[in-house]
Design an enzyme around this catalytic site. Structure first.
Site, PDB file in Angstrom:
ATOM      1  N   HIS A  33      -8.624  -0.660   0.971  1.00 20.87           N
ATOM      2  CA  HIS A  33      -7.746  -1.798   0.681  1.00 20.87           C
ATOM      3  C   HIS A  33      -8.649  -2.973   0.292  1.00 20.87           C
ATOM      4  O   HIS A  33      -9.662  -3.211   0.940  1.00 20.87           O
ATOM      5  CB  HIS A  33      -6.930  -2.205   1.908  1.00 20.87           C
ATOM      6  CG  HIS A  33      -6.086  -1.127   2.483  1.00 20.87           C
ATOM      7  ND1 HIS A  33      -4.731  -1.032   2.238  1.00 20.87           N
ATOM      8  CD2 HIS A  33      -6.386  -0.093   3.304  1.00 20.87           C
ATOM      9  CE1 HIS A  33      -4.242   0.009   2.893  1.00 20.87           C
ATOM     10  NE2 HIS A  33      -5.227   0.593   3.553  1.00 20.87           N
ATOM     11  N   GLN A  57       0.536 -11.013  -2.798  1.00 21.16           N
ATOM     12  CA  GLN A  57      -0.820 -10.521  -2.521  1.00 21.16           C
ATOM     13  C   GLN A  57      -1.501 -10.103  -3.814  1.00 21.16           C
ATOM     14  O   GLN A  57      -0.885  -9.475  -4.677  1.00 21.16           O
ATOM     15  CB  GLN A  57      -0.759  -9.302  -1.596  1.00 21.16           C
ATOM     16  CG  GLN A  57      -0.356  -9.596  -0.172  1.00 21.16           C
ATOM     17  CD  GLN A  57      -0.403  -8.329   0.660  1.00 21.16           C
ATOM     18  OE1 GLN A  57       0.199  -7.313   0.302  1.00 21.16           O
ATOM     19  NE2 GLN A  57      -1.114  -8.363   1.771  1.00 21.16           N
ATOM     20  N   CYS A 113       0.786  -1.235   0.000  1.00 22.82           N
ATOM     21  CA  CYS A 113       0.000   0.000   0.000  1.00 22.82           C
ATOM     22  C   CYS A 113       0.824   1.296   0.000  1.00 22.82           C
ATOM     23  O   CYS A 113       0.458   2.239  -0.720  1.00 22.82           O
ATOM     24  CB  CYS A 113      -1.021   0.005   1.138  1.00 22.82           C
ATOM     25  SG  CYS A 113      -0.493  -0.765   2.664  1.00 22.82           S
ATOM     26  N   ASP A 172      -3.351  -7.595  -4.410  1.00 28.72           N
ATOM     27  CA  ASP A 172      -3.650  -6.361  -3.700  1.00 28.72           C
ATOM     28  C   ASP A 172      -4.351  -5.360  -4.611  1.00 28.72           C
ATOM     29  O   ASP A 172      -4.059  -5.295  -5.810  1.00 28.72           O
ATOM     30  CB  ASP A 172      -2.331  -5.740  -3.228  1.00 28.72           C
ATOM     31  CG  ASP A 172      -2.434  -5.197  -1.824  1.00 28.72           C
ATOM     32  OD1 ASP A 172      -3.543  -5.153  -1.295  1.00 28.72           O
ATOM     33  OD2 ASP A 172      -1.387  -4.825  -1.272  1.00 28.72           O
ATOM     34  N   ARG A 194       7.234 -11.339   5.029  1.00 27.12           N
ATOM     35  CA  ARG A 194       6.927 -11.076   6.428  1.00 27.12           C
ATOM     36  C   ARG A 194       7.530 -12.178   7.284  1.00 27.12           C
ATOM     37  O   ARG A 194       7.512 -13.350   6.908  1.00 27.12           O
ATOM     38  CB  ARG A 194       5.407 -11.024   6.662  1.00 27.12           C
ATOM     39  CG  ARG A 194       4.711  -9.931   5.870  1.00 27.12           C
ATOM     40  CD  ARG A 194       3.211  -9.945   6.105  1.00 27.12           C
ATOM     41  NE  ARG A 194       2.534  -8.995   5.233  1.00 27.12           N
ATOM     42  CZ  ARG A 194       1.214  -8.861   5.160  1.00 27.12           C
ATOM     43  NH1 ARG A 194       0.434  -9.626   5.915  1.00 27.12           N
ATOM     44  NH2 ARG A 194       0.677  -7.979   4.343  1.00 27.12           N
ATOM     45  N   HIS A 217      -6.089  -1.123  -4.358  1.00 31.21           N
ATOM     46  CA  HIS A 217      -6.475   0.053  -3.580  1.00 31.21           C
ATOM     47  C   HIS A 217      -7.362   0.937  -4.443  1.00 31.21           C
ATOM     48  O   HIS A 217      -7.082   1.137  -5.626  1.00 31.21           O
ATOM     49  CB  HIS A 217      -5.235   0.818  -3.102  1.00 31.21           C
ATOM     50  CG  HIS A 217      -4.389   0.018  -2.166  1.00 31.21           C
ATOM     51  ND1 HIS A 217      -3.305  -0.725  -2.609  1.00 31.21           N
ATOM     52  CD2 HIS A 217      -4.483  -0.200  -0.837  1.00 31.21           C
ATOM     53  CE1 HIS A 217      -2.776  -1.351  -1.573  1.00 31.21           C
ATOM     54  NE2 HIS A 217      -3.458  -1.046  -0.488  1.00 31.21           N
ATOM     55  N   LYS A 276     -14.473  -2.862   8.100  1.00 34.20           N
ATOM     56  CA  LYS A 276     -14.121  -3.787   7.033  1.00 34.20           C
ATOM     57  C   LYS A 276     -15.160  -4.880   6.877  1.00 34.20           C
ATOM     58  O   LYS A 276     -16.001  -5.095   7.763  1.00 34.20           O
ATOM     59  CB  LYS A 276     -12.762  -4.427   7.315  1.00 34.20           C
ATOM     60  CG  LYS A 276     -12.739  -5.341   8.528  1.00 34.20           C
ATOM     61  CD  LYS A 276     -11.403  -6.067   8.656  1.00 34.20           C
ATOM     62  CE  LYS A 276     -11.400  -6.994   9.879  1.00 34.20           C
ATOM     63  NZ  LYS A 276     -10.183  -7.823   9.943  1.00 34.20           N
TER      64      LYS A 276
END
Length: 587
Positions: free
Chosen positions: A453, A323, A276, A325, A305, A327, A407
């Site tokens: 997100h 990911q 992000c 991902d 991670r 946005h 969320k």
């Protein structure tokens, strides 16, 4: 459903853990007790004792548990002072319980529960008596460090489960056995899909050709659907300077999950744990107007991670993963439509991959939160309206949102009824503030954009592991790494088999020839073990007529036809989302 949401089952399983501990204390000497909580799958208890427990001991322990249940011992709650609790524990000689006593806050009541001769430091609650415990079974034993720390003593954790009825227990045990058969770690080896080599790095995945082929199909489909959905795709760096992660807050709140910094030209760099901040940096490369919004940006971004070795689990918990991902940057007026489209998009994707049972959890504003309360209310209402518009059943998790926004968590059920947490739609009021994101409104003034997100699969690795288990390795035609395998009866039919395979490949199908010098039965068994959707049996008759005899995985159905007719049928069942007969049989 979580065990915490099922109070009656919680009490029964918690009580069953005490019954198991009672039985172990009756059967073995010098037993040191730690904890025995109920879980979503059953319950466990951690023991420290001289004897090494094995599954061969389970019948003896279960028989003693049944005697204790037959005795119908009442569960008695005993509340005492801290001093009295310490005296009781020392009299019992339970050294681990002394430390557990110290964990209890000063203002909290200290309670023990007694059944028969067994007394345990415990908050409860429990059923009224041991006789109310119905169907149970011990399942496994494993090592477990005290308090989860590798420097502490290794205890023996006995896992078990309990249900209100024998029927529910049998259903659960069948699911457990089926899960073992479908375990993606086992199938990953059998089907030559991936490996994780300890000598290279735990939690780091090596994708083999067959697994990489499936992954590429998933990613190509993902990209196409995103372009069709109005998204633009991004690529971002794998490392960034420390100030980026300081601004985002990762160094304050997520430092233990990040790898050590690297010194490059005197600057500290971190390998990225999330994508992000880079997407935000791209947003800031130019001024944005309300006419530019919404911006829907997606990336298949690989992140790293740190996960402790004890929690790594095949593809489901790794240290390096990609990911899916995305946005969304939009105006307040656009947010409800954007969220509705995200939910529709996620629902459509999951159904295409064969997951039809989807539930949602709406997590709302916690006590400590950033952002204006009116924004929270609008964001939460937008999330709820999107769920209702898509007809997705949902539960509200009051106060369960992150401090930076409400969320939606979408959960799916696989072929054997297990629920998996997958897609997340997360509002974020925090990062737009930290990075001072703005857009110019129709009034000519600067305004703060809404930021969302969004991840559909969560990660490609975890999704792939779930997909392997959902299909038991027998992927539908459109995902199968090898859709067709030609099996020549003898070497004389190899040229014809190559001709057929080449013709299918020219049409875009994934086909190959098994040219091993084995008998047909061995080739068929090999194709079945590899879960190839279609096997072509090619003997002298087929070579002479130009026809093919095919059989599909899972049901043994066999048919003879011409190659063109077969290709048309394969094209139909090979469409994304198509549920071919063999995939249904594999389930």
């Amino acid at each position: 459903m979580k065990i915490a949401d099922q109070p009656e089952l919680y009490r029964m399983r918690h009580s069953a853990a005490h019954v198991m501990a009672t039985a172990v204390c009756r059967l073995y000497d010098n037993v040191q007790l730690d904890i025995g909580p109920p879980t979503d799958e059953g319950f466990y208890y951690d023991f420290d004792l001289p004897d090494r427990l094995t599954p061969e001991d389970f019948p003896k322990i279960e028989a003693e548990m049944k005697r204790i249940i037959a005795e119908d011992q009442p569960f008695e709650r005993i509340e005492v002072s801290r001093a009295e609790a310490e005296r009781m524990i020392r009299d019992m000689g339970q050294r681990y319980k002394i430390e557990r006593l110290a964990d209890i806050p000063e203002d909290e009541a200290i309670t023990f529960y007694r059944n028969g001769e067994f007394t345990d430091l415990c908050r409860g609650p429990h059923v009224e008596s041991t006789g109310q415990i119905r169907a149970f079974q011990l399942q496994s034993v494993a090592g477990s460090y005290y308090r989860g720390k590798e420097t502490n003593p290794m205890l023996q954790r006995v896992y078990a489960t309990a249900f209100p009825t024998e029927k529910e227990l049998r259903t659960h045990l069948h699911q457990v056995e089926e899960a073992k058969r479908r375990d993606h770690r086992k199938l990953g080896v059998e089907l030559d899909l991936f490996s994780i080599r300890e000598d290279v790095g735990p939690g780091l995945v090596h994708w083999h050709p067959r697994g990489a082929r499936i992954r590429s199909i998933i990613e190509e489909f993902w990209r196409r659907k995103h372009y069709e959905g109005g998204y633009e795709l991004l690529y971002s760096p794998h490392i960034g300077q420390a100030h980026l992660w300081e601004t985002s807050g990762h160094l304050d709140f997520y430092r233990e999950g990040m790898y050590a910094p690297m010194d490059i030209d005197g600057q500290a760099y971190f390998i990225k744990p999330m994508n992000c901040p880079f997407h935000i940096e791209i947003y800031q490369t130019r001024k944005r107007s309300y006419r530019d919004l919404p911006l829907r940006w997606a990336e298949l971004g690989t992140v790293y991670r740190y996960e402790k070795g004890g929690v790594l689990h095949g593809l489901l918990r790794v240290r390096g993963f990609t990911q899916d991902d995305a946005h969304i940057f939009c105006t307040p007026d656009q947010i409800e439509d954007e969220i509705r489209e995200v939910i529709r998009f996620a629902h459509d994707m999951w159904r295409t991959f064969g997951f039809d049972q989807i539930t949602a959890y709406l997590a709302t504003r916690p006590e400590k939160a950033v952002g204006d309360e009116a924004r929270w209310e609008q964001a939460t209402a937008s999330l709820e309206a999107a769920l209702k518009a898509q007809g997705i059943p949902y539960e509200v998790d009051p106060g369960g949102g992150a401090f930076y926004g409400p969320k939606i968590d979408l959960k799916i059920k696989d072929a054997i009824g297990r629920e998996w947490q997958m897609s997340t739609v997360q509002f974020d009021f925090n990062l737009p503030e930290r990075f001072d994101l703005v857009f110019t409104g129709p009034d000519g003034k600067e305004h703060r954009p809404y930021m969302v997100h969004r991840a559909l699969f969560g990660s490609i690795e975890r999704f792939f592991g779930i997909l392997v288990e959902h299909y038991g390795g027998a992927f539908p035609v459109w995902l199968a790494p090898e859709q067709v395998r030609a099996l020549p009866l003898t070497d004389a039919e190899i040229p014809f088999a190559r001709q057929v395979a080449d013709g299918l490949q020219a049409k875009g199908f994934r086909a190959r020839v098994d040219e091993q010098p084995d008998k047909l039965g061995a080739k068929i068994r090999r194709g079945r073990m590899d879960r190839v959707p279609y096997l072509l049996i090619l003997g002298p008759k087929e070579a002479e007529t130009g026809h093919i005899t095919w059989r599909r995985h899972g049901d043994g159905h066999q048919e003879t036809t011409d190659p063109e007719s077969f290709a048309r049928m394969l094209a139909e069942v090979g469409q994304p989302g198509a549920r071919a007969p063999e995939a249904a049989a594999a389930d």
